[in-house]
Design a protein around this motif. Structure first.
Motif, PDB file in Angstrom:
ATOM      1  N   PHE A  45       6.885  -6.206  -0.919  1.00  0.00           N
ATOM      2  CA  PHE A  45       6.488  -5.322  -2.009  1.00  0.00           C
ATOM      3  C   PHE A  45       5.733  -6.084  -3.095  1.00  0.00           C
ATOM      4  CE2 PHE A  45       7.387  -3.432  -6.188  1.00  0.00           C
ATOM      5  CZ  PHE A  45       6.849  -2.175  -5.989  1.00  0.00           C
ATOM      6  N   GLN A  46       4.626  -5.489  -3.551  1.00  0.00           N
ATOM      7  CA  GLN A  46       3.856  -6.032  -4.666  1.00  0.00           C
ATOM      8  C   GLN A  46       3.487  -4.884  -5.602  1.00  0.00           C
ATOM      9  OE1 GLN A  46       3.089  -9.226  -5.307  1.00  0.00           O
ATOM     10  NE2 GLN A  46       4.050 -10.007  -3.449  1.00  0.00           N
ATOM     11  N   ALA A  47       3.617  -5.112  -6.903  1.00  0.00           N
ATOM     12  CA  ALA A  47       3.207  -4.120  -7.900  1.00  0.00           C
ATOM     13  C   ALA A  47       2.080  -4.701  -8.737  1.00  0.00           C
ATOM     14  CB  ALA A  47       4.386  -3.731  -8.786  1.00  0.00           C
ATOM     15  N   TYR A  48       1.130  -3.850  -9.105  1.00  0.00           N
ATOM     16  CA  TYR A  48      -0.034  -4.281  -9.888  1.00  0.00           C
ATOM     17  C   TYR A  48      -0.124  -3.395 -11.127  1.00  0.00           C
ATOM     18  CZ  TYR A  48      -0.887  -6.282  -5.324  1.00  0.00           C
ATOM     19  OH  TYR A  48      -0.732  -6.946  -4.132  1.00  0.00           O
ATOM     20  N   ARG A  49       0.150  -4.009 -12.263  1.00  0.00           N
ATOM     21  CA  ARG A  49       0.208  -3.262 -13.508  1.00  0.00           C
ATOM     22  C   ARG A  49      -1.117  -3.332 -14.268  1.00  0.00           C
ATOM     23  NH1 ARG A  49       4.583  -1.004 -14.903  1.00  0.00           N
ATOM     24  NH2 ARG A  49       6.546  -1.410 -13.824  1.00  0.00           N
ATOM     25  N   TRP A  50      -1.199  -2.533 -15.291  1.00  0.00           N
ATOM     26  CA  TRP A  50      -2.404  -2.442 -16.113  1.00  0.00           C
ATOM     27  C   TRP A  50      -2.750  -3.805 -16.702  1.00  0.00           C
ATOM     28  CZ3 TRP A  50      -2.502  -0.671 -21.803  1.00  0.00           C
ATOM     29  CH2 TRP A  50      -3.825  -0.513 -22.235  1.00  0.00           C
ATOM     30  N   SER A  51      -4.007  -4.193 -16.540  1.00  0.00           N
ATOM     31  CA  SER A  51      -4.483  -5.479 -17.061  1.00  0.00           C
ATOM     32  C   SER A  51      -4.839  -5.406 -18.538  1.00  0.00           C
ATOM     33  CB  SER A  51      -5.715  -5.932 -16.271  1.00  0.00           C
ATOM     34  OG  SER A  51      -6.814  -5.064 -16.542  1.00  0.00           O
ATOM     35  N   GLY A  52      -5.134  -4.202 -19.036  1.00  0.00           N
ATOM     36  CA  GLY A  52      -5.571  -4.027 -20.417  1.00  0.00           C
ATOM     37  C   GLY A  52      -7.081  -4.103 -20.586  1.00  0.00           C
ATOM     38  N   GLU A  53      -7.805  -4.362 -19.514  1.00  0.00           N
ATOM     39  CA  GLU A  53      -9.264  -4.520 -19.631  1.00  0.00           C
ATOM     40  C   GLU A  53     -10.004  -3.205 -19.817  1.00  0.00           C
ATOM     41  OE1 GLU A  53     -11.290  -7.002 -16.889  1.00  0.00           O
ATOM     42  OE2 GLU A  53      -9.770  -8.588 -16.931  1.00  0.00           O
ATOM     43  N   ASN A  54      -9.495  -2.137 -19.239  1.00  0.00           N
ATOM     44  CA  ASN A  54     -10.097  -0.819 -19.439  1.00  0.00           C
ATOM     45  C   ASN A  54      -9.011   0.234 -19.243  1.00  0.00           C
ATOM     46  OD1 ASN A  54      -9.912  -0.027 -16.605  1.00  0.00           O
ATOM     47  ND2 ASN A  54     -11.697  -1.335 -16.232  1.00  0.00           N
ATOM     48  N   SER A  55      -9.376   1.491 -19.428  1.00  0.00           N
ATOM     49  CA  SER A  55      -8.402   2.584 -19.307  1.00  0.00           C
ATOM     50  C   SER A  55      -8.796   3.544 -18.179  1.00  0.00           C
ATOM     51  CB  SER A  55      -8.291   3.348 -20.638  1.00  0.00           C
ATOM     52  OG  SER A  55      -7.845   2.489 -21.661  1.00  0.00           O
ATOM     53  N   TYR A  56      -9.324   2.995 -17.089  1.00  0.00           N
ATOM     54  CA  TYR A  56      -9.721   3.812 -15.948  1.00  0.00           C
ATOM     55  C   TYR A  56      -8.521   4.019 -15.022  1.00  0.00           C
ATOM     56  CZ  TYR A  56     -14.436   2.532 -17.527  1.00  0.00           C
ATOM     57  OH  TYR A  56     -15.580   2.337 -18.263  1.00  0.00           O
ATOM     58  N   PHE A  57      -7.578   4.816 -15.485  1.00  0.00           N
ATOM     59  CA  PHE A  57      -6.340   5.002 -14.729  1.00  0.00           C
ATOM     60  C   PHE A  57      -6.522   5.986 -13.574  1.00  0.00           C
ATOM     61  CE2 PHE A  57      -4.841   3.854 -19.080  1.00  0.00           C
ATOM     62  CZ  PHE A  57      -4.373   2.588 -18.742  1.00  0.00           C
ATOM     63  N   VAL A  58      -6.742   7.257 -13.894  1.00  0.00           N
ATOM     64  CA  VAL A  58      -6.879   8.289 -12.854  1.00  0.00           C
ATOM     65  C   VAL A  58      -8.014   9.225 -13.231  1.00  0.00           C
ATOM     66  CG1 VAL A  58      -5.739  10.167 -11.608  1.00  0.00           C
ATOM     67  CG2 VAL A  58      -4.395   8.195 -12.370  1.00  0.00           C
ATOM     68  N   ASN A  59      -8.810   9.607 -12.238  1.00  0.00           N
ATOM     69  CA  ASN A  59      -9.863  10.597 -12.444  1.00  0.00           C
ATOM     70  C   ASN A  59      -9.897  11.508 -11.224  1.00  0.00           C
ATOM     71  OD1 ASN A  59     -11.987  12.024 -13.483  1.00  0.00           O
ATOM     72  ND2 ASN A  59     -13.511  10.408 -13.247  1.00  0.00           N
ATOM     73  N   GLY A  60      -9.664  12.796 -11.458  1.00  0.00           N
ATOM     74  CA  GLY A  60      -9.692  13.760 -10.369  1.00  0.00           C
ATOM     75  C   GLY A  60     -11.000  14.531 -10.343  1.00  0.00           C
ATOM     76  N   LYS A  61     -11.682  14.458  -9.225  1.00  0.00           N
ATOM     77  CA  LYS A  61     -12.870  15.282  -8.981  1.00  0.00           C
ATOM     78  C   LYS A  61     -12.541  16.304  -7.897  1.00  0.00           C
ATOM     79  CE  LYS A  61     -15.352  12.724 -11.769  1.00  0.00           C
ATOM     80  NZ  LYS A  61     -15.748  13.242 -13.108  1.00  0.00           N
ATOM     81  N   TYR A  62     -13.390  17.326  -7.755  1.00  0.00           N
ATOM     82  CA  TYR A  62     -13.142  18.324  -6.725  1.00  0.00           C
ATOM     83  C   TYR A  62     -13.203  17.718  -5.324  1.00  0.00           C
ATOM     84  CZ  TYR A  62     -13.361  22.041 -10.202  1.00  0.00           C
ATOM     85  OH  TYR A  62     -13.104  22.848 -11.281  1.00  0.00           O
TER      86      TYR A  62
END
Length: 258
Positions: free
Chosen positions: A187-204
């Motif tokens: 198991f590996q987890a990758y947390r927010w780096s703080g460099e940008n806020s491109y978390f989630v974007n939903g398109k159709y």
């Protein structure tokens, strides 16, 4: 594969006492129910009427564990602090993609505000078919965090925890609690780096998680058949899948019930 048992399977115990321990006469199998929350998982269903089960108070369980620890080094480990117990991730039904050990590892990464609550299945390709549109529709009324799990055709399992349910949006959304994970097989987890806020974007026609570099940390198409995963500045993650472009074998989305 292990099984995460339904909270409903222990409902008959919730109203007996605020702090009970149902204990099999075996040191590694037990389930703690406290304040209407499940605190530990079993390796098989509970039938407390069977002779090999007994119901004891929490304080008595701690005394017994202490005695066992002093008499036998192979006995059950002492109970962990309650904040660890609270963090256990309990699913409302069986997952095709995660076993009990996987859930334990994921639970340790979850925000404290999700601890102690059961998770319900919001979407599954095995049940609902492969459609991003259906995934969005199933989450239209949700307002709680979600857990996305993907298994590719090479049996690699990975995914993302999102603080917001997936929806169509003109802009990225989410918070710094969002994180990625993979079982590789460790198991590996990758947390927010703080460099940008491109978390989630939903398109159709696509679902995008993480960005800002040469590609998204996790990208899924409209049919939820094809995906891609690249290293990105948002999480400083390596590609999550076996290959950067992958075919989805199974996909589940769970949401916390409050």
């Amino acid at each position: 594969m292990g099984v995460a048992y339904s909270v409903g399977e222990v409902d008959h115990l919730k109203h007996r006492q605020p702090r009970l321990l149902i204990r099999e006469k075996h040191p590694n199998h037990h389930l703690v129910v406290k304040k209407n929350k499940v605190h530990k998982l079993l390796s098989h269903p509970v039938n407390p009427t069977e002779k090999n089960w007994e119901i004891i108070r929490m304080k008595d369980s701690r005394r017994r564990m202490s005695l066992c620890s002093s008499e036998d080094s192979e006995a059950e480990e002492p109970e962990q602090p309650e904040e660890v117990d609270d963090a256990l991730l309990v699913l409302s039904k069986h997952s095709l993609l995660l076993d009990a050990h996987d859930l334990e590892q994921l639970a340790a990464q979850m925000p404290a505000r999700t601890w102690g609550y059961p998770w319900q299945l919001a979407y599954s390709t095995a049940i609902h078919g492969s459609s991003l549109k259906t995934l969005y529709r199933n989450m239209a009324e949700l307002d709680n965090p979600v857990l996305l799990i993907v298994r590719d055709m090479h049996k690699k399992v990975f995914g993302a925890f999102s603080t917001d349910p997936f929806r169509v949006s003109k802009h990225f959304y989410g918070t710094g609690e969002t994180f990625l994970f993979s079982f590789n097989p460790d198991f590996q987890a990758y947390r927010w780096s703080g460099e940008n806020s491109y978390f989630v974007n939903g398109k159709y026609d696509t679902l995008q998680i993480g960005g800002g570099g040469d590609g998204f940390a996790l990208w899924l198409d409209a049919d939820l058949n094809h995906g891609a995963s690249f290293s990105c500045p948002t999480f400083h993650n390596p590609p999550l899948s076996t290959q950067e472009d992958f075919i989805v074998q199974d996909l589940e989305v769970w949401t916390v019930q409050k």
